[in-house]
Design a protein around this motif. Structure first.
Motif, PDB file in Angstrom:
ATOM      1  N   VAL A 126       0.846  -1.206   0.000  1.00 33.43           N
ATOM      2  CA  VAL A 126       0.000   0.000   0.000  1.00 33.43           C
ATOM      3  C   VAL A 126       0.877   1.250   0.000  1.00 33.43           C
ATOM      4  O   VAL A 126       0.622   2.200  -0.759  1.00 33.43           O
ATOM      5  CB  VAL A 126      -0.964  -0.002   1.213  1.00 33.43           C
ATOM      6  CG1 VAL A 126      -1.639   1.345   1.389  1.00 33.43           C
ATOM      7  CG2 VAL A 126      -1.988  -1.101   1.058  1.00 33.43           C
ATOM      8  N   ILE A 127       1.914   1.278   0.805  1.00 31.56           N
ATOM      9  CA  ILE A 127       2.838   2.422   0.853  1.00 31.56           C
ATOM     10  C   ILE A 127       3.505   2.601  -0.511  1.00 31.56           C
ATOM     11  O   ILE A 127       3.633   3.713  -1.025  1.00 31.56           O
ATOM     12  CB  ILE A 127       3.894   2.230   1.969  1.00 31.56           C
ATOM     13  CG1 ILE A 127       3.246   2.218   3.346  1.00 31.56           C
ATOM     14  CG2 ILE A 127       4.981   3.288   1.886  1.00 31.56           C
ATOM     15  CD1 ILE A 127       2.609   3.527   3.737  1.00 31.56           C
ATOM     16  N   PHE A 128       3.955   1.507  -1.116  1.00 35.69           N
ATOM     17  CA  PHE A 128       4.616   1.577  -2.426  1.00 35.69           C
ATOM     18  C   PHE A 128       3.661   2.124  -3.482  1.00 35.69           C
ATOM     19  O   PHE A 128       4.022   3.017  -4.266  1.00 35.69           O
ATOM     20  CB  PHE A 128       5.119   0.183  -2.835  1.00 35.69           C
ATOM     21  CG  PHE A 128       5.735   0.163  -4.194  1.00 35.69           C
ATOM     22  CD1 PHE A 128       5.022  -0.325  -5.280  1.00 35.69           C
ATOM     23  CD2 PHE A 128       7.011   0.658  -4.399  1.00 35.69           C
ATOM     24  CE1 PHE A 128       5.584  -0.331  -6.543  1.00 35.69           C
ATOM     25  CE2 PHE A 128       7.587   0.657  -5.656  1.00 35.69           C
ATOM     26  CZ  PHE A 128       6.868   0.158  -6.731  1.00 35.69           C
TER      27      PHE A 128
ATOM     28  N   GLY B 218       2.991   5.800  -2.856  1.00 33.33           N
ATOM     29  CA  GLY B 218       4.168   6.581  -3.243  1.00 33.33           C
ATOM     30  C   GLY B 218       4.275   6.732  -4.747  1.00 33.33           C
ATOM     31  O   GLY B 218       4.623   7.797  -5.261  1.00 33.33           O
ATOM     32  N   ALA B 219       3.963   5.655  -5.491  1.00 31.00           N
ATOM     33  CA  ALA B 219       4.015   5.714  -6.956  1.00 31.00           C
ATOM     34  C   ALA B 219       2.955   6.669  -7.489  1.00 31.00           C
ATOM     35  O   ALA B 219       3.232   7.477  -8.390  1.00 31.00           O
ATOM     36  CB  ALA B 219       3.830   4.318  -7.541  1.00 31.00           C
TER      37      ALA B 219
ATOM     38  N   GLY C  88       3.726  10.185  -9.313  1.00 29.02           N
ATOM     39  CA  GLY C  88       3.166  10.477 -10.639  1.00 29.02           C
ATOM     40  C   GLY C  88       2.504  11.837 -10.675  1.00 29.02           C
ATOM     41  O   GLY C  88       2.688  12.616 -11.619  1.00 29.02           O
ATOM     42  N   PHE C  89       1.715  12.150  -9.649  1.00 27.34           N
ATOM     43  CA  PHE C  89       1.075  13.469  -9.582  1.00 27.34           C
ATOM     44  C   PHE C  89       2.116  14.577  -9.511  1.00 27.34           C
ATOM     45  O   PHE C  89       1.992  15.604 -10.173  1.00 27.34           O
ATOM     46  CB  PHE C  89       0.127  13.562  -8.381  1.00 27.34           C
ATOM     47  CG  PHE C  89      -1.193  12.895  -8.601  1.00 27.34           C
ATOM     48  CD1 PHE C  89      -1.606  11.869  -7.773  1.00 27.34           C
ATOM     49  CD2 PHE C  89      -2.030  13.289  -9.638  1.00 27.34           C
ATOM     50  CE1 PHE C  89      -2.828  11.247  -7.974  1.00 27.34           C
ATOM     51  CE2 PHE C  89      -3.240  12.671  -9.847  1.00 27.34           C
ATOM     52  CZ  PHE C  89      -3.647  11.639  -9.022  1.00 27.34           C
ATOM     53  N   LEU C  90       3.149  14.377  -8.701  1.00 25.15           N
ATOM     54  CA  LEU C  90       4.214  15.377  -8.602  1.00 25.15           C
ATOM     55  C   LEU C  90       4.918  15.564  -9.940  1.00 25.15           C
ATOM     56  O   LEU C  90       5.220  16.691 -10.343  1.00 25.15           O
ATOM     57  CB  LEU C  90       5.228  14.979  -7.527  1.00 25.15           C
ATOM     58  CG  LEU C  90       4.793  15.172  -6.085  1.00 25.15           C
ATOM     59  CD1 LEU C  90       5.886  14.686  -5.141  1.00 25.15           C
ATOM     60  CD2 LEU C  90       4.464  16.618  -5.810  1.00 25.15           C
ATOM     61  N   PHE C  91       5.175  14.472 -10.639  1.00 25.88           N
ATOM     62  CA  PHE C  91       5.828  14.558 -11.944  1.00 25.88           C
ATOM     63  C   PHE C  91       4.997  15.407 -12.896  1.00 25.88           C
ATOM     64  O   PHE C  91       5.499  16.326 -13.543  1.00 25.88           O
ATOM     65  CB  PHE C  91       6.043  13.161 -12.536  1.00 25.88           C
ATOM     66  CG  PHE C  91       6.554  13.202 -13.941  1.00 25.88           C
ATOM     67  CD1 PHE C  91       5.698  12.998 -15.015  1.00 25.88           C
ATOM     68  CD2 PHE C  91       7.887  13.469 -14.203  1.00 25.88           C
ATOM     69  CE1 PHE C  91       6.164  13.053 -16.307  1.00 25.88           C
ATOM     70  CE2 PHE C  91       8.360  13.527 -15.500  1.00 25.88           C
ATOM     71  CZ  PHE C  91       7.490  13.314 -16.558  1.00 25.88           C
ATOM     72  N   PHE C  92       3.698  15.130 -13.005  1.00 33.02           N
ATOM     73  CA  PHE C  92       2.851  15.902 -13.916  1.00 33.02           C
ATOM     74  C   PHE C  92       2.678  17.348 -13.456  1.00 33.02           C
ATOM     75  O   PHE C  92       2.579  18.258 -14.267  1.00 33.02           O
ATOM     76  CB  PHE C  92       1.487  15.227 -14.100  1.00 33.02           C
ATOM     77  CG  PHE C  92       1.563  14.040 -15.005  1.00 33.02           C
ATOM     78  CD1 PHE C  92       1.919  14.179 -16.336  1.00 33.02           C
ATOM     79  CD2 PHE C  92       1.311  12.774 -14.526  1.00 33.02           C
ATOM     80  CE1 PHE C  92       2.010  13.086 -17.176  1.00 33.02           C
ATOM     81  CE2 PHE C  92       1.397  11.674 -15.356  1.00 33.02           C
ATOM     82  CZ  PHE C  92       1.746  11.824 -16.681  1.00 33.02           C
ATOM     83  N   TYR C  93       2.642  17.565 -12.161  1.00 32.84           N
ATOM     84  CA  TYR C  93       2.507  18.930 -11.648  1.00 32.84           C
ATOM     85  C   TYR C  93       3.702  19.784 -12.053  1.00 32.84           C
ATOM     86  O   TYR C  93       3.555  20.922 -12.476  1.00 32.84           O
ATOM     87  CB  TYR C  93       2.375  18.908 -10.124  1.00 32.84           C
ATOM     88  CG  TYR C  93       2.251  20.274  -9.523  1.00 32.84           C
ATOM     89  CD1 TYR C  93       3.330  20.901  -8.920  1.00 32.84           C
ATOM     90  CD2 TYR C  93       1.048  20.976  -9.573  1.00 32.84           C
ATOM     91  CE1 TYR C  93       3.230  22.164  -8.381  1.00 32.84           C
ATOM     92  CE2 TYR C  93       0.936  22.243  -9.031  1.00 32.84           C
ATOM     93  CZ  TYR C  93       2.035  22.830  -8.437  1.00 32.84           C
ATOM     94  OH  TYR C  93       1.923  24.088  -7.912  1.00 32.84           O
ATOM     95  N   PHE C  94       4.903  19.224 -11.954  1.00 32.55           N
ATOM     96  CA  PHE C  94       6.099  20.001 -12.272  1.00 32.55           C
ATOM     97  C   PHE C  94       6.500  19.910 -13.747  1.00 32.55           C
ATOM     98  O   PHE C  94       7.220  20.759 -14.248  1.00 32.55           O
ATOM     99  CB  PHE C  94       7.270  19.566 -11.381  1.00 32.55           C
ATOM    100  CG  PHE C  94       7.104  20.008  -9.962  1.00 32.55           C
ATOM    101  CD1 PHE C  94       7.218  21.345  -9.617  1.00 32.55           C
ATOM    102  CD2 PHE C  94       6.824  19.101  -8.963  1.00 32.55           C
ATOM    103  CE1 PHE C  94       7.064  21.761  -8.311  1.00 32.55           C
ATOM    104  CE2 PHE C  94       6.657  19.500  -7.640  1.00 32.55           C
ATOM    105  CZ  PHE C  94       6.776  20.846  -7.320  1.00 32.55           C
TER     106      PHE C  94
END
Length: 142
Positions: free
Chosen positions: A12-14, A17-18, A22-28
């Motif tokens: 669940v943690i993994f 985190g993925a 992914g959201f952070l990648f698209f945000y930046f």
């Protein structure tokens, strides 16, 4: 039982985190609307060597301007909006400013690039920008 719980918890943690990564990648990675509107690219791609040779052969770079519009810039016979239209110039067309007409918003120019090369006439100086400066791209995008 404890091993199963730990493995499930780590899974669940993994996954969380993925997904978060992914959201952070698209945000930046995707630029905001404000950032995209601040980027100005030419409407057409031109061969920079050809433009360089055309501008250096005919004039010094201090008098070279570009048609800073989205659709077209009108080249006129006289320095007035009521004057006859000679032709329409494509966005980012390079122009040599021969002179700015006193007490008007017009400049007498010679076209340096495109299919209207060597045409001369008057353009509204509010719609041209010195080559090398940031463009504003006036008008509506098609």
């Amino acid at each position: 039982m404890i091993k199963k719980f730990i493995v499930s918890f780590l899974c669940v943690i993994f996954i969380a985190g993925a997904v978060f990564g992914g959201f952070l990648f698209f945000y930046f990675a995707i630029p905001s609307r404000e950032a995209m509107s601040s980027i100005s690219l030419p409407a057409t791609v031109e061969d920079s060597e050809q433009i360089e040779s055309a501008t250096t052969e005919t004039t010094s770079s201090q008098n070279v301007y570009v048609a800073d519009v989205h659709q077209s810039l009108t080249l006129r016979a006289e320095p007035s909006s009521d004057s006859a239209e000679i032709t329409s110039l494509a966005p980012m067309t390079h122009l040599e400013v021969i002179e700015f007409v006193d007490n008007t918003d017009y400049a007498y120019v010679k076209v340096l690039t495109g299919d209207k090369e060597s045409y001369k006439g008057y353009v509204n100086s509010e719609y041209i920008t010195k080559l090398g400066e940031s463009t504003i791209r006036i008008g509506e995008e098609e």
